[in-house]
Design a protein around this motif. Structure first.
Motif, PDB file in Angstrom:
ATOM      1  N   LYS A 128       9.074  21.181  10.664  1.00 46.69           N
ATOM      2  CA  LYS A 128       9.428  21.931   9.467  1.00 46.69           C
ATOM      3  C   LYS A 128       9.203  20.756   8.266  1.00 46.69           C
ATOM      4  CE  LYS A 128      13.108  24.557   7.338  1.00 46.69           C
ATOM      5  NZ  LYS A 128      14.282  25.217   7.436  1.00 46.69           N
ATOM      6  N   ALA A 129       9.738  19.774   8.536  1.00 44.75           N
ATOM      7  CA  ALA A 129       9.793  18.574   7.294  1.00 44.75           C
ATOM      8  C   ALA A 129       8.080  18.142   7.327  1.00 44.75           C
ATOM      9  CB  ALA A 129      10.530  17.530   7.650  1.00 44.75           C
ATOM     10  N   LEU A 130       7.482  18.369   8.225  1.00 44.99           N
ATOM     11  CA  LEU A 130       5.962  17.725   8.184  1.00 44.99           C
ATOM     12  C   LEU A 130       5.320  18.966   7.693  1.00 44.99           C
ATOM     13  CD1 LEU A 130       3.640  16.215   9.506  1.00 44.99           C
ATOM     14  CD2 LEU A 130       3.386  17.738  11.131  1.00 44.99           C
ATOM     15  N   ARG A 131       5.679  20.028   7.393  1.00 42.29           N
ATOM     16  CA  ARG A 131       4.947  21.382   6.747  1.00 42.29           C
ATOM     17  C   ARG A 131       5.286  21.064   5.226  1.00 42.29           C
ATOM     18  NH1 ARG A 131       1.717  23.421  10.398  1.00 42.29           N
ATOM     19  NH2 ARG A 131       2.410  24.114  12.244  1.00 42.29           N
ATOM     20  N   ALA A 132       6.384  20.546   4.937  1.00 44.72           N
ATOM     21  CA  ALA A 132       6.717  20.452   3.550  1.00 44.72           C
ATOM     22  C   ALA A 132       5.881  19.504   2.856  1.00 44.72           C
ATOM     23  CB  ALA A 132       8.231  20.216   3.475  1.00 44.72           C
ATOM     24  N   ASP A 133       5.353  18.597   3.171  1.00 39.84           N
ATOM     25  CA  ASP A 133       4.310  17.684   2.887  1.00 39.84           C
ATOM     26  C   ASP A 133       3.053  18.146   3.064  1.00 39.84           C
ATOM     27  OD1 ASP A 133       6.373  15.900   1.909  1.00 39.84           O
ATOM     28  OD2 ASP A 133       6.285  14.700   3.988  1.00 39.84           O
ATOM     29  N   VAL A 140       5.220   9.741  11.378  1.00 43.84           N
ATOM     30  CA  VAL A 140       4.694   9.054  12.625  1.00 43.84           C
ATOM     31  C   VAL A 140       5.798   8.384  13.158  1.00 43.84           C
ATOM     32  CG1 VAL A 140       3.078   7.168  13.520  1.00 43.84           C
ATOM     33  CG2 VAL A 140       2.334   9.188  11.736  1.00 43.84           C
ATOM     34  N   ARG A 141       6.636   7.468  12.531  1.00 44.34           N
ATOM     35  CA  ARG A 141       7.735   6.817  12.894  1.00 44.34           C
ATOM     36  C   ARG A 141       8.608   7.683  13.400  1.00 44.34           C
ATOM     37  NH1 ARG A 141       7.942   2.274   8.157  1.00 44.34           N
ATOM     38  NH2 ARG A 141       6.014   0.966   9.141  1.00 44.34           N
ATOM     39  N   ALA A 149       1.813   7.976  -2.166  1.00 49.71           N
ATOM     40  CA  ALA A 149       2.935   8.694  -1.696  1.00 49.71           C
ATOM     41  C   ALA A 149       2.583   9.429  -0.482  1.00 49.71           C
ATOM     42  CB  ALA A 149       3.331   9.747  -2.820  1.00 49.71           C
ATOM     43  N   GLU A 150       1.112   9.811  -0.240  1.00 45.50           N
ATOM     44  CA  GLU A 150       0.752  10.464   0.940  1.00 45.50           C
ATOM     45  C   GLU A 150       0.819   9.649   2.021  1.00 45.50           C
ATOM     46  OE1 GLU A 150      -3.080  12.013  -0.044  1.00 45.50           O
ATOM     47  OE2 GLU A 150      -2.259  13.799  -1.098  1.00 45.50           O
ATOM     48  N   LEU A 151       0.298   8.409   1.971  1.00 47.66           N
ATOM     49  CA  LEU A 151       0.322   7.288   3.229  1.00 47.66           C
ATOM     50  C   LEU A 151       1.937   7.063   3.210  1.00 47.66           C
ATOM     51  CD1 LEU A 151      -1.479   5.617   4.983  1.00 47.66           C
ATOM     52  CD2 LEU A 151      -1.117   3.890   3.259  1.00 47.66           C
ATOM     53  N   ASP A 152       2.668   6.964   2.560  1.00 49.60           N
ATOM     54  CA  ASP A 152       4.265   6.649   2.808  1.00 49.60           C
ATOM     55  C   ASP A 152       4.944   7.955   3.544  1.00 49.60           C
ATOM     56  OD1 ASP A 152       6.550   5.108   2.544  1.00 49.60           O
ATOM     57  OD2 ASP A 152       7.138   6.554   0.795  1.00 49.60           O
ATOM     58  N   MET A 189       0.962  -1.222  -0.104  1.00 48.37           N
ATOM     59  CA  MET A 189       0.025   0.003  -0.078  1.00 48.37           C
ATOM     60  C   MET A 189       0.823   1.449   0.117  1.00 48.37           C
ATOM     61  SD  MET A 189      -3.205  -1.050   2.480  1.00 48.37           S
ATOM     62  CE  MET A 189      -4.124   0.559   2.232  1.00 48.37           C
ATOM     63  N   LEU A 190       1.818   1.118   0.748  1.00 46.74           N
ATOM     64  CA  LEU A 190       2.885   2.699   0.866  1.00 46.74           C
ATOM     65  C   LEU A 190       3.502   2.782  -0.468  1.00 46.74           C
ATOM     66  CD1 LEU A 190       4.534   1.698   4.443  1.00 46.74           C
ATOM     67  CD2 LEU A 190       2.512   3.443   3.791  1.00 46.74           C
ATOM     68  N   ALA A 191       3.693   1.540  -1.168  1.00 45.71           N
ATOM     69  CA  ALA A 191       4.448   2.131  -2.670  1.00 45.71           C
ATOM     70  C   ALA A 191       3.155   2.658  -3.686  1.00 45.71           C
ATOM     71  CB  ALA A 191       4.639   0.594  -3.150  1.00 45.71           C
ATOM     72  N   HIS A 192       2.016   2.518  -3.478  1.00 46.77           N
ATOM     73  CA  HIS A 192       1.225   2.905  -4.272  1.00 46.77           C
ATOM     74  C   HIS A 192       0.495   4.318  -3.899  1.00 46.77           C
ATOM     75  CE1 HIS A 192       1.269  -0.693  -6.642  1.00 46.77           C
ATOM     76  NE2 HIS A 192       1.008  -1.505  -5.693  1.00 46.77           N
TER      77      HIS A 192
END
Length: 103
Positions: free
Chosen positions: A35-40, A15-16, A6-9, A1-4
């Motif tokens: 900061k990294a979170l805001r980029a997505d 979260v990890r 990108a948002e879930l990945d 699922m993660l490979a298909h």
């Protein structure tokens, strides 16, 4: 699922990373994580980050320091449960006796 998806990945990665910060007491990395979170484009995590930033100093201390208020919270929870069980019965005197006898 993660490979298909990108948002879930991206969500899983954030979260990890946050989980590692909690377990390894790395609160000093919180600003970089936000900061990294805001980029997505992850609105649900942006809302979470906004909540963290409201009291960033307290959150950073909680993620960095080894102390916990878990024991105190457990006692408060136990007393509230006893109080709920007694709803509508007597008053503080009975609550005090039940708390002291339960200890």
């Amino acid at each position: 699922m993660l490979a298909h998806c990108a948002e879930l990945d991206a969500l899983t990665g954030h979260v990890r990373t946050f989980g590692r910060m909690i377990t390894e007491l790395q609160g000093d990395r919180l600003p970089q994580w936000i900061k990294a979170l805001r980029a997505d484009d992850l609105p649900s995590l942006h809302t979470f980050a906004n909540g963290l930033e409201r009291d960033l100093a307290a959150v950073t201390a909680g993620l960095t320091l080894p102390w916990s208020s878990g024991v105190v919270e457990g006692h408060v929870n136990r007393i509230k449960m006893i109080k709920r069980q007694m709803y509508g019965r007597s008053g503080f005197g009975l609550l005090r006796k039940r708390v002291l006898l339960a200890s």
